[in-house]
Design an enzyme around this catalytic site. Structure first.
Site: not given
Length: 665
Positions: A358-359, A361-362, A364, A378, A475
């Site tokens: 879980q990142g 923006f959503g 994977v 993603k 990043d």
């Protein structure tokens, strides 16, 4: 008697014309300046009479040999290790005279030696090109150049119509060069243009290259820069493309194309104008009605819907152009779109068993396509505008990037609220799962970790210096470095990346985004970022790999406020080995890992001007003999106020926090 004199006069005229042509050709080869020269100052300079310099002279001598000239294309190398020199020459495909080819290469070889002292250089002439490097030419990436002579050309009177004829000519020539084996990846031709004019065009690729892909990228740039000019040229390391309104190549090897015209229509000019005006009027009325309907909706909902619709249209339209909120001009050529049904089937309808993580923006997910290929999907947050911005940035920015140390974007899917990015699958997941997990960490030796460090460095070098535009990741962290089945490092997640023009070195932003512990101080404090910002992040990762602890949570170890402060203290005390994870010392030479600590400290120096470029880092990592400068103090403390990324639906850990405001120390 007069007839004999006339014959002798005709022969004399022919001989004079032949001599003039030969002298003209020799003048082009030996006297003219090069079209362009690539001599980057970022690469190391070789020393006179060094092993590299001597190997370079031998390589250029081989390129100028009779055998190389007869072949037209020649590829060779001489030397071993860091002193090895790779060389390559290519003559234009319409030169049937090997002497002219040889003279051009000799001239180019002399000029490139006089003009450049860099370990990586290239020079282009009308009839040939010569290139040398300390790196192998096997890794190919498009890096088109725009010669200055394009700025000196006149504009055509009807650019829209001219572009149609130019596109027809160059598309046909590109197909001939790329897909006709008999043409040896070269094609030249002409097409008549209204007004008793002719457009002459030429394309060429080096053998064994991805010719079609290179010519497509080159023609895209040629269209953007020069399709309204009477002449234009784009140069790349593996292909070139050129046109003008006067003949500049050997006519015997050229195609004569006829532009297709309609034969059955009887439309008058006034009828076409009337229909076009009527269509514009109807379109304007429809737009007015649509605008009136939209105004009845809630302002906030309207803005969100317009923004998302516009963005989806930009992504779905080939060769679209978009401008970000901070003024970046970015373009998209060809996008691979997949259907939602295929992705659902591949991921078992996004089942939890296939969830990889879980990142911000959503989530994977792992998936398997019908052809058996594994993918990573993603799934961006459905109602997240930040998710839409990340999708736009990833697709437009990295769809065309090809490098073994970058995760490859395979495609995307946009249906309804679903916004999906499809990548190649990395079986060993992310770097942080190895370097911060004691059990997994113990399974890898220093040689493997050194390979991972070098892979990240080469990926950043490509982004900063070898791709067509400078790309700043912004990043970079262990979570965004993925490992394939052979533990090859690949940089991922370009949602926060920014692109720079060729002459741009730094930029400023009011919207500071990134991850605490990896952001350079000038970016965190003032919003200033450059390639040196990524160098700082790389240095932090390098030191984390060596010690096995996170920089972001290092204050909890009570050893020092930050990992950088701890490394700096031990360095000044001459206790560098105390910084190294004892497990790594069992599988490496102590001097080698101390050298890497040294390079890491050079990368995290507080002043960005003191940090090395990634090209220098790659060279330093590959050489044990080069003397390293003394590092200067890194930023030892940084006050901060953190906030969680609002787009995530889970409680973020410290490493997933995003900067909101930065306080001075």
């Amino acid at each position: 008697m007069f007839g004999a004199k006339a014959d002798r006069c005709d022969i004399g005229v022919m001989v004079a014309m032949l001599l003039f042509m030969i002298l003209s050709l020799n003048g082009v080869v030996s006297g003219a300046d090069p079209i362009d020269t690539y001599c980057p100052s970022e690469f190391p300079l070789y020393s006179l009479n060094s092993s590299f310099h001597n190997n370079l002279k031998l390589v250029l001598r081989l390129l100028s040999s009779d055998n190389a000239s007869k072949a037209g294309f020649y590829d060779t190398s001489i030397g071993q290790g860091p002193d090895k020199v790779y060389g390559q020459s290519l003559c234009r495909g319409d030169i049937s005279n090997s002497t002219a080819c040889k003279e051009c290469i000799e001239k180019a070889s002399r000029d490139i030696m006089n003009r450049c002292k860099s370990e990586n250089a290239m020079i282009w002439y009308n009839l040939c090109q010569v290139r040398y490097s300390f790196q192998s030419f096997k890794v190919v990436a498009y890096t088109g150049k725009y010669p200055q002579q394009n700025n000196e050309e006149k504009k055509v009177s009807d650019p829209i119509r001219f572009r149609e004829y130019l596109t027809y000519l160059m598309s046909n020539l590109s197909d001939e060069a790329a897909f006709n084996p008999d043409k040896n990846m070269f094609a030249a031709g002409e097409v008549d243009y209204p007004g008793n004019k002719t457009i002459y065009g030429l394309v060429q690729c080096i053998p064994d290259s991805q010719c079609s892909s290179c010519l497509t990228s080159a023609f895209t740039e040629l269209t953007e820069c020069c399709s309204d000019l009477e002449a234009g040229i784009i140069l790349d390391r593996t292909c070139n493309i050129r046109f003008q309104l006067s003949q500049f190549f050997n006519a015997s090897s050229a195609y004569r194309l006829i532009y297709p015209t309609s034969t059955g229509g009887k439309w008058k000019s006034w009828m076409i104008v009337l229909i076009m005006c009527g269509s514009v009027l109807v379109l304007a009325l429809l737009i007015g009605l649509a605008t009136a309907c939209l105004r009845r909706k809630n302002d906030r909902e309207r803005d969100e819907e317009i923004s998302e619709r516009t963005l989806l249209q930009e992504l779905s339209t080939p060769k679209s152009v978009a401008v970000t909120e901070e003024g970046d001009l970015i373009s998209s050529d060809e996008l691979l779109f997949m259907t939602l049904a295929v992705i659902k089937a591949a991921t078992d309808d996004f089942s939890d068993t296939n969830k990889l993580g879980q990142g911000g923006f959503g989530a994977v997910y792992k998936g398997v396509l019908p052809d058996g290929n594994e993918i990573a999907v993603k799934r961006l947050s459905r109602k997240s505008w930040q998710g839409m911005e990340e999708l736009k940035n990833e697709v437009i920015l990295i769809a065309k990037l090809q490098h073994k140390n970058l995760v490859r974007l395979l495609g995307c899917a946009l249906e309804g609220d679903e916004k999906l990015l499809i990548y190649e699958f990395m079986s060993n997941k992310s770097l942080d799962q190895f370097i911060f997990d004691p059990e997994k960490r113990s399974k890898l030796d220093w040689k493997t970790y050194h390979g991972i460090i070098s892979g990240i460095a080469r990926g950043l070098l490509y982004l900063h210096e070898e791709s067509r535009l400078k790309i700043i990741h912004r990043d970079l962290k262990p979570n965004n470095v993925l490992l394939d089945h052979e533990l090859l490092a690949k940089i991922s997640d370009f949602g926060m990346a920014r692109i720079f023009s060729e002459n741009q070195n730094a930029a400023n932003t009011k919207r500071v985004v990134g991850t605490y512990g990896y952001m350079a101080p000038e970016y965190a404090m003032e919003g200033l970022f450059s390639v040196k910002s990524d160098v700082f992040s790389f240095g932090v990762i390098m030191l984390e790999i060596i010690i096995g602890k996170r920089n972001s949570g290092f204050y909890m170890t009570e050893l020092a406020p930050t990992l950088l402060a701890y490394a700096w203290r031990l360095w000044n005390e001459g206790k560098e080995l105390d910084f190294v994870d004892p497990m790594l010392l069992e599988s490496c030479d102590a001097s080698e890992i101390v050298r890497c600590v040294h390079i890491g400290l050079l990368c995290v120096q507080e002043n960005p001007e003191h940090r090395p470029t990634m090209s220098n880092v790659v060279v330093l990592l590959g050489s044990e003999s080069m003397v390293l400068p003394q590092p200067r103090q890194p930023p030892l403390s940084l006050g901060r106020v953190l906030r969680a990324d609002p787009s995530t639906t889970t409680n973020p850990s410290v490493k997933e926090m995003i900067f909101s405001d930065i306080l001075p120390r």
